[in-house]
Design a protein around this motif. Structure first.
Motif, short mmCIF file in Angstrom:
data_model
loop_
_atom_site.label_atom_id
_atom_site.label_comp_id
_atom_site.label_asym_id
_atom_site.label_seq_id
_atom_site.Cartn_x
_atom_site.Cartn_y
_atom_site.Cartn_z
N PHE A 65 65.12 53.34 12.23
CA PHE A 65 63.87 52.71 12.65
C PHE A 65 63.34 51.78 11.55
CE2 PHE A 65 59.21 52.74 12.55
CZ PHE A 65 58.94 52.16 13.78
N LEU A 66 63.31 52.28 10.32
CA LEU A 66 62.79 51.48 9.22
C LEU A 66 63.63 50.25 8.94
CD1 LEU A 66 61.72 54.35 6.78
CD2 LEU A 66 60.22 52.87 8.14
N LEU A 67 64.94 50.35 9.20
CA LEU A 67 65.84 49.21 8.98
C LEU A 67 65.92 48.29 10.20
CD1 LEU A 67 68.71 51.10 7.13
CD2 LEU A 67 67.05 49.52 6.12
N GLY A 68 65.22 48.65 11.27
CA GLY A 68 65.21 47.81 12.47
C GLY A 68 66.46 47.96 13.32
N ILE A 69 67.18 49.07 13.15
CA ILE A 69 68.42 49.28 13.90
C ILE A 69 68.16 50.02 15.21
CG2 ILE A 69 70.71 50.34 13.86
CD1 ILE A 69 70.57 50.13 10.77
#
Length: 177
Positions: A65-69
């Motif tokens: 989530f934090l990496l936008g995946i």
């Protein structure tokens, strides 16, 4: 002390591998990415044990989530954590570390995959999609992502893990001179 360092190292390597696989396959769709994720989760459960697998199962959705995946809706992330933990817990409980019985491994994989898919369907589609204010398109997307596709990717990833885990387990636990 040596066991703790080994545990941390193996867990960190598998978590990094999982995130790398998600990043590398994200353009290939859920079938490929989800199968890769479930392979690594199952390998962790079958070769490194419950605590390593649970740590990866809980951390990877948040890091994705934090990496936008992963899906970019915060309330879904804990639900993915629950689905992942169900998957690794049942695999570990039913197949055991270094599963040597093919039939036991298959039964564990079926139970774990069904539990993950059903858990995610109930939590995301039946609960969150009714509680959150979402568009019809978002509900349709989440229904597609968190229903039968979860079962397929869990089965594919788990089958691959069952095939490679005995080899990895022997390599990881080989006595060094």
């Amino acid at each position: 002390m040596k066991r703790r360092i080994l545990w941390i190292t193996r867990t960190a390597v598998l978590l990094a591998l999982l995130l790398g696989a998600q990043f590398a396959t994200r353009s290939l769709g859920q079938l490929v990415t989800g199968s890769c994720v479930n392979t690594i989760l199952a390998v962790a459960a079958l070769t490194c044990g419950l605590w390593s697998a649970a740590a990866i199962a809980l951390l990877s959705p948040w890091l994705a989530f934090l990496l936008g995946i992963g899906p970019q809706l915060v309330p879904i992330v804990p639900m993915i954590c629950v689905g992942n933990v169900l998957y690794v817990l049942l695999l570990w409980l039913l197949a055991g570390k270094g599963c040597l019985s093919l039939w036991r491994g298959i039964a564990a994989l079926l139970a774990a995959s069904c539990a993950k898919a059903l858990g995610l369907y109930l939590l995301v589609v039946q609960l969150l999609c009714h509680v959150l204010t979402l568009s019809d398109k978002q509900i349709a997307n989440f229904t597609a992502m968190f229903s039968w596709a979860q079962l397929v990717t869990a089965l594919l990833g788990g089958a691959l893990a069952l095939a490679i885990s005995p080899i990895l387990s022997r390599a990881l636990h080989r006595q060094r001179p």
